[in-house]
Structure formats: structure tokens, C-alpha cells
Enzyme design. Structure first.
Site, mmCIF file in Angstrom:
data_model
loop_
_atom_site.group_PDB
_atom_site.id
_atom_site.type_symbol
_atom_site.label_atom_id
_atom_site.label_comp_id
_atom_site.label_asym_id
_atom_site.label_seq_id
_atom_site.Cartn_x
_atom_site.Cartn_y
_atom_site.Cartn_z
ATOM 1 N N TYR A 1 14.417 29.774 8.914
ATOM 2 C CA TYR A 1 13.256 30.501 9.430
ATOM 3 C C TYR A 1 13.166 30.430 10.962
ATOM 4 O O TYR A 1 13.331 29.368 11.549
ATOM 5 C CB TYR A 1 11.973 29.917 8.858
ATOM 6 C CG TYR A 1 11.851 30.045 7.364
ATOM 7 C CD1 TYR A 1 11.928 31.289 6.737
ATOM 8 C CD2 TYR A 1 11.665 28.913 6.580
ATOM 9 C CE1 TYR A 1 11.803 31.390 5.349
ATOM 10 C CE2 TYR A 1 11.540 29.014 5.193
ATOM 11 C CZ TYR A 1 11.610 30.263 4.591
ATOM 12 O OH TYR A 1 11.497 30.365 3.231
ATOM 13 N N LYS B 1 0.844 -1.200 0.000
ATOM 14 C CA LYS B 1 0.000 0.000 0.000
ATOM 15 C C LYS B 1 0.881 1.253 0.000
ATOM 16 O O LYS B 1 2.068 1.188 0.306
ATOM 17 C CB LYS B 1 -0.892 -0.009 1.248
ATOM 18 C CG LYS B 1 -0.118 0.078 2.573
ATOM 19 C CD LYS B 1 -1.027 -0.121 3.783
ATOM 20 C CE LYS B 1 -0.228 -0.064 5.078
ATOM 21 N NZ LYS B 1 -1.076 -0.430 6.254
HETATM 22 C C1 LIG Z 1 -0.437 -1.576 6.834
HETATM 23 C C2 LIG Z 1 -1.080 -2.838 7.260
HETATM 24 C C3 LIG Z 1 -0.322 -4.009 7.489
HETATM 25 C C4 LIG Z 1 1.182 -4.026 7.478
HETATM 26 O O1 LIG Z 1 1.658 -3.556 8.728
HETATM 27 P P1 LIG Z 1 3.220 -3.546 9.078
HETATM 28 O O2 LIG Z 1 3.297 -3.183 10.511
HETATM 29 O O3 LIG Z 1 3.845 -2.529 8.188
HETATM 30 O O4 LIG Z 1 3.724 -4.926 8.797
HETATM 31 C C5 LIG Z 1 -1.001 -5.181 7.753
HETATM 32 N N1 LIG Z 1 -2.353 -5.204 7.817
HETATM 33 C C6 LIG Z 1 -3.106 -4.095 7.655
HETATM 34 C C7 LIG Z 1 -4.594 -4.197 7.766
HETATM 35 C C8 LIG Z 1 -2.501 -2.876 7.372
HETATM 36 O O5 LIG Z 1 -3.250 -1.779 7.206
#
Ligand SMILES: *Cc1c(COP(=O)(O)O)cnc(C)c1O
Length: 394
Positions: A276, A45
Site C-alpha cells: 500500500y 501481566k
Molecule cells: C510492568 C511493571 C513492572 C515490570 O517492569 P519491567 O520493566 O518489565 O521489569 C513492575 N512493576 C510495575 C508496577 C509494573 O507495572
């Protein structure tokens, strides 16, 4: 000697996130080993946590992941458009999500409740059963069906299944505190609810082949959560999901190296205000190096005294991070024109410096996940493949 003489001939690559696919494949193999016989879903993702969706998806599948996990149907459709046909789960929907495209492109859908009739109706129109993973909220309080409504959801799903509109593939849930292994009772409780939910689903005649609940921290700290399939995100990118354990100790290799070049280098007197708000003043005559990465590139504006590797030495950022740049006090004599000249190589985190996204996270009050996933599209990704770095044709 003017620092202009140090400007490198090749102007390209003056800001780049190098993505090392040999390390990515290594991490996949390591995680597969940990979780076998459970299958591995690589979570890609958010543009593969900033690493590049399509190239990352190709490498993780080649290295042995059997599933891809994304949040949005749109992300899954990008995978399909690139010709990637592996099992893919998308789990966060809103009214307007294109379930018809998802079914047409054989994308598995996470279902928390309200989505189910919409999905069943598109399946009916298309004459193709939708593949779904029912999500139980075992405690996180985010997405997923609460236990009180689970029986109803499962019964509805069973009815659609009998009508040939859906096929349940899995039950899944997400853990809240697996990154804090000392809070094992909370994980125990979530697991207990999870197993209950699977049992109820099966009792009502649903086929549940893939129970999945483990994220990266649970993969490492709780083997009893591996079940049939694990969903690994941050660990595949070579980052530690724990605050107190570094990736190297876990046997993981960092995938992203964030690099640029010194964009300016100049002598300043004692008392020079920097950036800044003048949050920083030089304490002695010195030279300042300008680093051409800022918050529009994803560098947190709030970062303070963050580590920066320049040409073999680690310095600290000083003053505020601006939209496009930040400053490093080199703490050298104003006459020193040899150290960190214009064009010198800079790494914020990655393989040359040994610095981790976790160090930047520490300087910015956040987690390594946020550091890499926010590196913006203004920073080109350069994908390095094993056959390139090892000199093997392929
Ligand atoms: C992002 C996500 C993961 C992966 O989590 P990590 O801690 O990066 O391994 C797994 N399951 C769901 C539902 C997520 O949203």
C-alpha cells in the site's frame, strides 16, 4: 521449476510464537542470583508479555520465583482458576473491580487510596482480612498516593488493620528512569521518598515486610533498590530493559521466537511498487518473498526495513506492513528459484536468527516490551519445555 514444488508437506505451524521454557527458567535463576536475598516477583501481566499467562506462571514458580505480579484482578483470578496458589499481587483497579473475588481467592491488592474503604468493606462482609500493599507515588506521576496524602492513607490503613479488616504486607512504588542509569539522581530521589513512606507506615503501626520498588532496569543497574522483593518483567522474558545493552550481554536468553514460512515468492521487474502506498519500488529485477504476518498479528504497521531471517540469511522488510502480511525484497535474480522458496522457514526474532525483538522495536520506533506483548492471539503459542528439548522424560 515452479516455487509450488517447495510447499512443505506439513501445513501446521506456518505462523507460531515458540516459547522456550528452558530459557525462561534460566532467566529466573539468573535474576534470583542477582537479587538474593531479596525475593523475586515475576511480572506476568498482559498474558505474560504475550508469552502465555498460565504456562509462564507455572515455569517461573518452579524455577524459583516466589511471587507473581499482575495488573488486573481478572488476571490474578485466571491464575487461581488454573490452580496456581502462589502469592499474587494485582495493582491497577477501577470502580467495578471485583475486590470480593480477590479477597476470596487470596490475591494481594495494591492500594493507591480510593480503593481502601471498598476493600475494607468487602473484607468485613466476608469476615476475611484483605492483604494489601500500599503504593506511594515517589515521582512517576501515575498510580500511587502522593506524599502529601500518605499520612492520611497510612492512618486509615492502620485503623482498618486494628479492626482486623486488612493486613498490610508491603509498601511499593514504581521507578521512572531506571532504564537510563546515568539519571541516578532521579532514582535517588524516588528511593528517598520511598524510604520515608515506609518509615511513616511503620511509625503508624503497620507491618511492612515486603518493600518493593525495583523493576527490571533497576534490578540490573541499582542494587540499592532490591530491598525485600523485586518485580521483574521484561528481563524474565530474556529481553534487555536498556536501549544500549543487549540481553545476551546481560546473561539473559530470549524466550519467544516468532516464526512463519514464506507464503509466496515471485519474480518482478525493476520499478515494481510494493504494498500500500508504493513506499518501496524495486531498484532492479528481483524476487519478492511474502511473509504472512501483519499488524493483526501484532507486527507494527510503522516498521520500516525490519530484519527478517529466511532460511539462514537476514533480509529487510520493504514497503508497508499490511494487516496480514508484508514483503521482503530478496535482491536476487528473477531466475533464482532456490533462494527463500515458498515454505522456507522465516524468523522475525528468536533463537535461530539471533535477531531480537529489540531489532524490530528499533525498526518501529518502539521498545521490545511492545513488540512481544502485542503479538496477537492469531499467532498460536508453542510451548517447548526443557525435558522435551533435552530428551529427558519428565
Ligand atoms: C510492568 C511493571 C513492572 C515490570 O517492569 P519491567 O520493566 O518489565 O521489569 C513492575 N512493576 C510495575 C508496577 C509494573 O507495572
Amino acid at each position: 521449476m515452479s516455487s509450488a514444488e517447495f510447499i512443505p508437506e506439513a501445513p501446521d505451524g506456518h505462523r507460531i510464537a515458540v516459547i522456550n521454557h528452558a530459557n525462561l527458567a534460566h532467566n529466573i535463576r539468573v535474576i534470583k542470583d542477582w537479587v538474593a536475598p531479596a525475593q523475586l516477583m515475576a511480572v506476568v501481566k498482559a498474558d505474560a508479555y504475550g508469552h502465555g499467562l498460565i504456562p509462564v506462571a507455572r515455569t517461573v514458580l518452579e524455577a524459583g520465583a516466589s511471587w507473581l505480579g499482575v495488573v488486573l484482578v481478572e488476571e490474578a483470578l485466571q491464575l487461581r482458576a488454573a490452580g496456581i496458589t502462589s502469592p499474587t499481587l494485582a495493582w491497577l483497579h477501577a470502580p467495578g473491580t471485583d475486590f470480593a473475588q480477590a479477597v476470596e481467592h487470596n490475591i494481594d491488592l495494591g492500594v493507591s487510596g480510593w480503593e481502601l474503604p471498598y476493600i475494607a468493606s468487602v473484607a468485613e462482609q466476608m469476615g476475611t482480612p484483605a492483604k494489601i500493599h500500599l503504593k506511594i507515588d515517589t515521582g512517576l506521576g501515575r498510580n500511587g498516593c502522593v506524599p502529601e496524602q500518605w499520612e492520611d492513607l497510612v492512618k486509615t490503613a492502620a485503623r482498618y488493620q486494628q479492626q482486623g479488616l486488612i493486613r498490610t504486607v508491603g509498601v511499593f512504588s514504581h521507578l521512572a528512569v531506571a532504564d537510563e542509569p546515568e539519571r541516578e539522581e532521579d532514582v535517588d530521589e524516588q528511593l528517598r521518598v520511598f524510604h520515608w513512606a515506609v518509615e511513616r507506615a511503620r511509625t503508624h503501626g503497620l507491618t511492612i515486610d515486603l518493600r518493593n520498588i525495583a523493576n527490571s532496569p533497576a534490578i540490573l543497574s541499582r542494587p540499592d533498590t532490591h530491598l525485600d522483593l523485586v518485580r521483574a518483567g521484561v528481563a524474565i522474558y530474556g529481553l534487555s530493559p536498556f536501549a544500549d545493552r543487549c540481553a545476551e550481554d546481560l546473561g539473559l536468553r530470549p524466550v519467544m521466537s516468532l516464526r512463519t514460512r514464506v507464503a509466496n515468492n515471485k519474480p518482478v521487474p525493476k520499478g515494481q511498487g510494493v504494498s500500500y502506498g508504493y513506499l518501496y519500488h524495486t531498484s532492479a529485477p528481483t524476487r519478492l518473498a511474502l511473509i504472512p504476518l501483519g499488524y493483526a498479528d501484532g507486527i507494527p504497521r510503522i516498521a520500516r526495513e525490519a530484519p527478517v531471517w529466511i532460511d539462514g540469511t537476514i533480509y529487510r522488510s520493504c514497503g508497508r506492513v499490511a494487516m496480514d502480511q508484508f514483503v521482503v525484497d530478496l535482491h536476487i535474480s528473477p531466475e533464482d528459484t532456490v533462494t527463500a522458496p515458498v515454505g522456507a522457514e522465516v524468523e522475525l526474532f528468536g533463537e535461530r536468527s539471533g535477531l531480537s525483538a529489540a531489532h524490530w522495536a528499533q525498526s518501529a520506533g518502539t521498545i521490545n516490551y511492545e513488540i512481544v506483548s502485542r503479538i496477537s492471539q492469531r499467532v498460536p503459542r508453542q510451548h517447548i519445555y526443557p525435558h522435551v528439548s533435552e530428551g529427558i522424560d519428565g
